[in-house]
Design a protein around this motif. Structure first.
Motif, PDB file in Angstrom:
ATOM      1  N   PHE A 695      28.000  42.759  -0.850  1.00 19.92           N
ATOM      2  CA  PHE A 695      27.695  43.936  -1.669  1.00 19.92           C
ATOM      3  C   PHE A 695      27.516  45.118  -0.735  1.00 19.92           C
ATOM      4  CE2 PHE A 695      24.766  46.963  -3.547  1.00 19.92           C
ATOM      5  CZ  PHE A 695      25.330  47.174  -4.798  1.00 19.92           C
ATOM      6  N   ARG A 696      28.177  46.226  -1.031  1.00 18.71           N
ATOM      7  CA  ARG A 696      28.103  47.432  -0.213  1.00 18.71           C
ATOM      8  C   ARG A 696      27.890  48.643  -1.102  1.00 18.71           C
ATOM      9  NH1 ARG A 696      33.484  48.321   2.728  1.00 18.71           N
ATOM     10  NH2 ARG A 696      32.303  50.077   3.544  1.00 18.71           N
ATOM     11  N   GLY A 697      27.136  49.614  -0.576  1.00 16.52           N
ATOM     12  CA  GLY A 697      27.097  50.884  -1.288  1.00 16.52           C
ATOM     13  C   GLY A 697      25.706  51.395  -1.569  1.00 16.52           C
ATOM     14  N   LYS A 698      25.658  52.315  -2.541  1.00 22.90           N
ATOM     15  CA  LYS A 698      24.420  52.986  -2.919  1.00 22.90           C
ATOM     16  C   LYS A 698      24.318  53.009  -4.443  1.00 22.90           C
ATOM     17  CE  LYS A 698      21.754  57.217  -2.091  1.00 22.90           C
ATOM     18  NZ  LYS A 698      21.760  58.578  -1.508  1.00 22.90           N
ATOM     19  N   PRO A 699      23.838  51.913  -5.028  1.00 17.25           N
ATOM     20  CA  PRO A 699      23.748  51.866  -6.489  1.00 17.25           C
ATOM     21  C   PRO A 699      22.687  52.807  -7.054  1.00 17.25           C
ATOM     22  CG  PRO A 699      22.725  49.932  -5.501  1.00 17.25           C
ATOM     23  CD  PRO A 699      23.404  50.673  -4.399  1.00 17.25           C
ATOM     24  N   SER A 700      21.693  53.174  -6.229  1.00 22.63           N
ATOM     25  CA  SER A 700      20.659  54.107  -6.673  1.00 22.63           C
ATOM     26  C   SER A 700      20.060  54.756  -5.445  1.00 22.63           C
ATOM     27  CB  SER A 700      19.569  53.377  -7.474  1.00 22.63           C
ATOM     28  OG  SER A 700      18.774  52.586  -6.604  1.00 22.63           O
ATOM     29  N   LYS A 701      19.166  55.700  -5.692  1.00 20.88           N
ATOM     30  CA  LYS A 701      18.523  56.383  -4.559  1.00 20.88           C
ATOM     31  C   LYS A 701      17.560  55.473  -3.813  1.00 20.88           C
ATOM     32  CE  LYS A 701      14.554  58.315  -7.046  1.00 20.88           C
ATOM     33  NZ  LYS A 701      13.810  59.557  -7.376  1.00 20.88           N
ATOM     34  N   TYR A 702      17.285  54.298  -4.383  1.00 23.33           N
ATOM     35  CA  TYR A 702      16.346  53.376  -3.758  1.00 23.33           C
ATOM     36  C   TYR A 702      17.017  52.354  -2.842  1.00 23.33           C
ATOM     37  CZ  TYR A 702      13.221  55.283  -7.292  1.00 23.33           C
ATOM     38  OH  TYR A 702      12.484  56.135  -8.073  1.00 23.33           O
ATOM     39  N   PHE A 703      18.339  52.356  -2.774  1.00 21.94           N
ATOM     40  CA  PHE A 703      19.021  51.378  -1.927  1.00 21.94           C
ATOM     41  C   PHE A 703      20.362  51.930  -1.481  1.00 21.94           C
ATOM     42  CE2 PHE A 703      21.947  47.975  -1.002  1.00 21.94           C
ATOM     43  CZ  PHE A 703      21.187  47.061  -0.287  1.00 21.94           C
ATOM     44  N   ALA A 704      20.626  51.851  -0.170  1.00 23.67           N
ATOM     45  CA  ALA A 704      21.925  52.183   0.393  1.00 23.67           C
ATOM     46  C   ALA A 704      22.153  51.255   1.581  1.00 23.67           C
ATOM     47  CB  ALA A 704      21.988  53.647   0.838  1.00 23.67           C
ATOM     48  N   PHE A 746      22.620  34.722   5.695  1.00 22.18           N
ATOM     49  CA  PHE A 746      22.344  35.865   4.827  1.00 22.18           C
ATOM     50  C   PHE A 746      21.919  37.048   5.691  1.00 22.18           C
ATOM     51  CE2 PHE A 746      19.399  38.629   2.592  1.00 22.18           C
ATOM     52  CZ  PHE A 746      20.045  38.882   1.392  1.00 22.18           C
ATOM     53  N   ASP A 747      22.543  38.203   5.446  1.00 21.66           N
ATOM     54  CA  ASP A 747      22.214  39.415   6.199  1.00 21.66           C
ATOM     55  C   ASP A 747      22.086  40.594   5.257  1.00 21.66           C
ATOM     56  OD1 ASP A 747      22.134  39.048   9.188  1.00 21.66           O
ATOM     57  OD2 ASP A 747      24.043  38.082   8.754  1.00 21.66           O
ATOM     58  N   LEU A 748      21.076  41.403   5.492  1.00 24.38           N
ATOM     59  CA  LEU A 748      20.871  42.658   4.767  1.00 24.38           C
ATOM     60  C   LEU A 748      20.615  43.754   5.783  1.00 24.38           C
ATOM     61  CD1 LEU A 748      18.781  43.438   1.636  1.00 24.38           C
ATOM     62  CD2 LEU A 748      18.198  44.591   3.772  1.00 24.38           C
ATOM     63  N   LEU A 749      21.277  44.880   5.606  1.00 29.00           N
ATOM     64  CA  LEU A 749      21.071  46.065   6.439  1.00 29.00           C
ATOM     65  C   LEU A 749      21.100  47.264   5.499  1.00 29.00           C
ATOM     66  CD1 LEU A 749      20.714  46.820   9.446  1.00 29.00           C
ATOM     67  CD2 LEU A 749      23.171  47.231   9.536  1.00 29.00           C
ATOM     68  N   ALA A 750      19.954  47.889   5.283  1.00 29.37           N
ATOM     69  CA  ALA A 750      19.882  48.898   4.227  1.00 29.37           C
ATOM     70  C   ALA A 750      18.772  49.897   4.494  1.00 29.37           C
ATOM     71  CB  ALA A 750      19.651  48.217   2.870  1.00 29.37           C
ATOM     72  N   SER A 751      18.790  50.971   3.685  1.00 31.71           N
ATOM     73  CA  SER A 751      17.739  51.990   3.741  1.00 31.71           C
ATOM     74  C   SER A 751      17.443  52.473   2.333  1.00 31.71           C
ATOM     75  CB  SER A 751      18.176  53.170   4.617  1.00 31.71           C
ATOM     76  OG  SER A 751      19.305  53.823   4.061  1.00 31.71           O
ATOM     77  N   SER A 752      16.279  53.071   2.199  1.00 28.45           N
ATOM     78  CA  SER A 752      15.848  53.587   0.898  1.00 28.45           C
ATOM     79  C   SER A 752      15.023  54.844   1.125  1.00 28.45           C
ATOM     80  CB  SER A 752      15.012  52.534   0.162  1.00 28.45           C
ATOM     81  OG  SER A 752      14.485  53.058  -1.038  1.00 28.45           O
ATOM     82  N   GLN A 753      15.167  55.797   0.216  1.00 25.04           N
ATOM     83  CA  GLN A 753      14.372  57.012   0.292  1.00 25.04           C
ATOM     84  C   GLN A 753      13.692  57.223  -1.055  1.00 25.04           C
ATOM     85  OE1 GLN A 753      16.472  60.494   1.625  1.00 25.04           O
ATOM     86  NE2 GLN A 753      14.588  61.529   2.222  1.00 25.04           N
ATOM     87  N   PRO A 754      12.608  56.494  -1.300  1.00 23.05           N
ATOM     88  CA  PRO A 754      11.937  56.587  -2.598  1.00 23.05           C
ATOM     89  C   PRO A 754      11.328  57.953  -2.861  1.00 23.05           C
ATOM     90  CG  PRO A 754      10.641  55.293  -1.037  1.00 23.05           C
ATOM     91  CD  PRO A 754      11.958  55.547  -0.393  1.00 23.05           C
ATOM     92  N   THR A 755      10.921  58.646  -1.791  1.00 20.57           N
ATOM     93  CA  THR A 755      10.406  60.006  -1.929  1.00 20.57           C
ATOM     94  C   THR A 755      10.997  60.847  -0.807  1.00 20.57           C
ATOM     95  OG1 THR A 755       8.478  59.846  -0.465  1.00 20.57           O
ATOM     96  CG2 THR A 755       8.222  58.990  -2.711  1.00 20.57           C
ATOM     97  N   ARG A 756      10.811  62.149  -0.889  1.00 21.56           N
ATOM     98  CA  ARG A 756      11.326  63.032   0.141  1.00 21.56           C
ATOM     99  C   ARG A 756      10.467  62.994   1.403  1.00 21.56           C
ATOM    100  NH1 ARG A 756       8.634  68.018   0.324  1.00 21.56           N
ATOM    101  NH2 ARG A 756       7.115  68.339  -1.346  1.00 21.56           N
ATOM    102  N   PHE A 757       9.353  62.264   1.351  1.00 18.99           N
ATOM    103  CA  PHE A 757       8.433  62.269   2.478  1.00 18.99           C
ATOM    104  C   PHE A 757       8.798  61.249   3.554  1.00 18.99           C
ATOM    105  CE2 PHE A 757       5.906  63.788  -1.165  1.00 18.99           C
ATOM    106  CZ  PHE A 757       5.553  65.042  -0.678  1.00 18.99           C
ATOM    107  N   PHE A 758       9.505  60.195   3.194  1.00 19.44           N
ATOM    108  CA  PHE A 758       9.851  59.213   4.208  1.00 19.44           C
ATOM    109  C   PHE A 758      11.082  58.425   3.775  1.00 19.44           C
ATOM    110  CE2 PHE A 758       7.048  56.892   1.339  1.00 19.44           C
ATOM    111  CZ  PHE A 758       7.695  55.669   1.200  1.00 19.44           C
ATOM    112  N   THR A 759      11.712  57.799   4.771  1.00 17.36           N
ATOM    113  CA  THR A 759      12.838  56.900   4.563  1.00 17.36           C
ATOM    114  C   THR A 759      12.463  55.528   5.090  1.00 17.36           C
ATOM    115  OG1 THR A 759      14.467  58.674   4.768  1.00 17.36           O
ATOM    116  CG2 THR A 759      15.254  56.428   5.118  1.00 17.36           C
ATOM    117  N   LEU A 760      12.746  54.508   4.303  1.00 19.73           N
ATOM    118  CA  LEU A 760      12.453  53.136   4.689  1.00 19.73           C
ATOM    119  C   LEU A 760      13.754  52.418   5.026  1.00 19.73           C
ATOM    120  CD1 LEU A 760      10.405  50.749   4.891  1.00 19.73           C
ATOM    121  CD2 LEU A 760      10.944  50.261   2.487  1.00 19.73           C
ATOM    122  N   GLY A 761      13.824  51.838   6.215  1.00 19.94           N
ATOM    123  CA  GLY A 761      14.983  51.054   6.618  1.00 19.94           C
ATOM    124  C   GLY A 761      14.602  49.599   6.758  1.00 19.94           C
TER     125      GLY A 761
END
Length: 873
Positions: A695-704, A746-761
């Motif tokens: 699975f690849r991509g950015k289905p929402s602002k919470y996962f890329a 199993f491998d996951l490599l992703a980031s999320s920006q739930p708010t404008r204050f921080f990014t979670l990788g």
């Protein structure tokens, strides 16, 4: 280097008088936009030959990058805008088969001259421009757009946790060890096989794995190939400065350390690109890094206790393992007005490592110090002969010097599965002057995009100095044998350790991407392989084919399949062995248990014949056949899912046998005038099957990001060119699980920006364990090889330890400038690696004579914290 469908970058703007060719298609700017002093602008869009480009999309863009009007060119390539107020503007031109082109211009109070925009044709070219946004995965019938590929661009690289800024290691989790050849993973940088990326991490633009897996342009299949695209020059100054810091005071304790050892890491890195002088066509890229790290090697406590009880000691459990690394590179780029591009670069690298290989069952005295130095020059030239023909030349020349020195000059004392003491007996030096390059032509017309050329993976003058085992290595089957001074073998080398030779590897290829229908594409190619050693190259043709089919035009589902043949190459080490151990240059003596004692009586060596290395006259160049079939689906506008079956067959794989081994487990050699006769063969076989879900991509602002699960099984009867079967007279008895076989991955490599204050990788790896081979620890069949298995035990039957690893990063960007068009950002990132602090054992001891049998002796690092500071401008 990765190749992608892009347009050769150039645009030319000419001022001309208005004439009868002005187009009638026009758009008018609103009265509010136009103001009191409006003007008109017209022009034409043509290809490099001067032919008109019809239906090109032309957008008028304001200084703030806001579109204010758009038209399509007519059949004569003309466009027209009315009612434009004086000021500075840009035209963005887009047309299928051409590169998006931007032209800047100004409008005054006087009548504006006509504009003429030249758009070069789309061709296969290196992608070196800095992407301004995220790459969006889309299902496509292009051969290079398979959605089970793993791609990470510059933006994503800055959002995920990357340990020590090592992007290669981060992406290597998606590689398949069972697809790699004798020389390991193929690293392709800007289209050329290379030893390293040639730039620092911040100058890496994109990393890809498994892109176009059956391309004839490359020697290895997609899962064995890591492709890097580096940044190019820019007409404005941009850069990135990075600082990384770690200290063990914030970390957990290693699973095998009684007391947490002190460790520290400081890493300085940066890259800057911009124009040279006032030129808009000549630019530069400068990249530097310095790495200072003081790590600690940890020795297993049982190993320590056993070694000290046998008279080695006292021994500290942790040993400093410092590394110092410096790298610098510079490149100059020039874009010609006719669309040609040229760049040249130089890089320098220096690395030293102390106490290498210490840890686990290796005691400090058996470690080594290494020193590495490399210089390299890279050149790239793109020349467009016509709108349909383009030539790309890329090559590098370099020199490196890598030396290894043993910390102790004493003989090595190895107790199987328990400890290695004494000296490393590993002194060696390797020098190399190498040339790698490719030159190919691309022809694009109608439904075809044809490429053909010459690829030179390696032409090298190599010097190999082997000073190993000058004092010898004693191997003991158990601690009881050590106490009895009864080694199972003794190995000693004398004579001329230096050899030099020229290795040449040359390939040719031809490939064609054919768009047979709007919903069906076909790729066909063939690659020819030649090497000046292992002469069986008359029929080394490697055909490749793939297809992509969409049930309907514009379908969100694509069915994709392919197959290819991939030849291996021997690499320099086996060639060096053939030249070294020919019975004249470097003399190797293997003394068997009935004769040997510790310390050895020098007079016994007169009774021992020298061992040699030979090449099986029936040897052939090994090759792999890979094939796959799968389905890709566009899940959302910015995400895809793929399910692919992959088959892998290794034919004529490399292995070694002792062609002079004693028969029936005795001690008498069939040919008593020589000792061990290591014969390099190509008689091995590999069989692998895998189901890969991606699975690849950015289905929402919470996962890329990307997620991949692989269910696989791979069996073989050889582990490579230096592998010996347990019984040289029955090598097929070694059929079993591959050394690198993992049933689940199993491998996951992703980031999320739930708010404008921080990014979670986040990076998550869940792996089943690799198998472990069970051995006796002794040379039961007296062939000089310590790999005998207990009776009735097959190869690789012990399950190895699995892996659970979660890495997290939390980052925030602090804008330092509010001016439009100016980007200055300070990024702070706090990273935690192995957050769960899982021990992640590396392997188990498979020697049944060892008290450590079935137990781990080393582990991956515990939880570690890392602070990253990055300034981007």
């Amino acid at each position: 280097m990765v190749v992608a469908i892009v347009v050769a970058c150039s645009a030319t703007l000419f001022a001309q008088a208005d004439g009868p060719g002005a187009g009638t298609n026009a758009t008018s700017i609103s009265e509010e936009q136009a103001g009191s002093r409006a003007n008109a602008i017209s022009g034409s869009v043509v290809d490099p030959s001067g032919a008109a480009i019809a239906n090109a999309q032309v957008s008028l863009v304001a200084p703030d990058n806001k579109p204010i009007g758009a038209v399509a060119t007519d059949n004569s390539g003309s466009f027209h805008f009315d009612g434009i107020p004086p000021g500075n503007y840009s035209l963005d031109c887009n047309a299928e088969g051409f590169r998006e082109t931007r032209v800047n211009f100004s409008i005054g109070a006087k009548r504006q001259a006509a504009l003429r925009v030249v758009m070069p044709i789309a061709v296969l070219n290196e992608s070196i421009t800095v992407a301004s946004g995220e790459s969006v995965p889309l299902v496509s019938i292009e051969s290079s757009e398979n959605q089970n590929a793993n791609t990470i661009d510059r933006n994503a690289l800055d959002r995920v946790p990357v340990f020590d800024q090592d992007y290669i290691a981060t992406m290597s989790r998606f590689l398949d060890d069972n697809s790699t050849g004798t020389n390991g993973v193929s690293l392709v940088v800007n289209g050329i096989e290379a030893n390293g990326p040639g730039v620092t991490p911040s100058a890496v633009q994109e990393v890809k794995i498994n892109n176009n897996p059956y391309s004839a342009h490359f020697s290895r299949p997609g899962r064995a190939r890591l492709e890097i695209i580096t940044k190019g020059g820019t007409p404005a100054y941009h850069g990135s400065l990075n600082f990384l810091f770690r200290d063990s005071v914030f970390d957990a304790t290693n699973a095998f350390a009684i007391v947490k050892p002190p460790e520290r890491r400081q890493y300085y890195e940066g890259s800057v690109t911009g124009p040279i002088g006032h030129s808009k066509r000549t630019s530069f890229l400068l990249a530097l890094d310095e790495d200072l790290q003081d790590q600690q090697a940890v020795i297993d406590s049982t190993t320590l206790a056993a070694a000290e009880s046998l008279g080695f000691g006292p021994i500290a459990q942790t040993v400093s393992n410092p590394t110092h690394h410096f790298f610098g590179s510079g490149r100059i780029f020039h874009d010609f007005s006719n669309g040609d591009q040229f760049w040249i670069g130089y890089s320098y690298e220096h690395r030293t490592v102390e106490n290498q290989n210490v840890g686990g069952t290796i005691l400090p005295s058996a470690g080594t110090n290494t020193h590495f130095l490399e210089h390299e020059i890279n050149v790239s030239d793109l020349h467009q002969f016509s709108p349909h023909w383009l030539n790309q030349l890329r090559f590098l020349v370099g020199h490196f010097d890598n030396s290894v020195s043993s910390i102790s000059a004493n003989p090595q004392l190895a107790v199987s599965g328990l400890f290695t003491a004494g000296g490393a007996q590993a002194d060696s030096r390797r020098t190399e002057y190498h040339f790698d390059g490719t030159d190919f032509v691309t022809y694009a017309t109608g439904k075809h995009q044809l490429s053909f050329g010459v690829d030179i993976p390696d032409i090298s003058r190599r010097g190999l100095d082997d000073f190993t085992n000058r004092q010898g290595t004693y191997t003991f089957a158990s601690s009881a044998d050590f106490l009895a001074s009864s080694p199972t073998t003794y190995l000693l080398q004398t004579g001329q350790g230096h050899v030099a030779f020229l290795e040449k590897v040359v390939s040719g290829f031809i490939e064609d991407n054919i768009r047979l229908k709007p919903n069906f594409s076909l790729y066909v190619g063939v690659r020819y392989y030649w090497q000046n050693y292992f002469h069986d190259d008359a029929d080394n043709f490697a055909p490749r084919v793939s297809f992509a089919y969409a049930p309907t035009a514009g379908s969100k589902t694509v069915i994709r399949g392919g197959a290819g043949v991939f030849y291996d190459r021997s690499g320099p080490s086996p060639i060096g062995d053939l030249l070294h151990f020919n019975g004249v240059n470097l003399l190797r003596f293997i003394v068997d248990q009935p004769l040997v004692s510790y310390p050895i009586n020098p007079a016994l060596l007169a009774q021992v014949p020298t061992s040699i290395v030979t090449l099986d006259p029936k040897s052939r160049m090994p090759y792999q056949i890979q094939y796959s079939i799968g389905v890709e689906r566009q899940v959302t506008a910015k995400s895809t899912f793929s399910a692919v079956y992959i088959g892998n067959r290794g034919i004529d794989s490399f292995r070694s046998i002792d062609a002079n081994a004693p028969i029936g487990g005795g001690t008498v050699l069939p040919n008593p005038t020589v000792g061990q006769v290591r014969q390099i063969q190509s008689e091995g076989y590999l069989k692998g099957n895998a189901l890969e879900l991606t699975f690849r991509g950015k289905p929402s602002k919470y996962f890329a990001g990307q997620v991949q699960y692989t269910l696989s099984r791979t069996d073989n009867n050889t582990s490579g060119i230096t592998f010996f079967p347990a019984n040289s007279y029955n090598p097929n008895a070694d059929w079993g699980r591959s050394d690198n076989d993992r049933l689940h991955k199993f491998d996951l490599l992703a980031s999320s920006q739930p708010t404008r204050f921080f990014t979670l990788g986040a990076a998550l790896s869940l792996y089943a364990g690799k198998p472990v081979n069970i051995t006796t620890g002794a040379d039961n069949n007296h062939d000089g090889i310590i790999n005998d298995r207990p009776a009735g035990t097959e190869r690789n039957t012990m399950p190895g330890p699995g892996t659970i690893n979660l890495d997290l990063s939390l980052s925030h960007d602090f804008p330092l400038s509010k001016r439009k068009g100016e980007t200055k950002v300070l990024s702070l990132s706090l990273n935690s690696f192995n957050v769960l602090n899982h021990p992640n054992y590396l392997t188990y001891i498979g020697t049944i004579s060892s008290p450590l049998f079935g137990q781990p002796v080393a582990a991956q690092p515990p939880r570690r914290m890392q602070l990253d500071v990055q300034f981007k401008f």
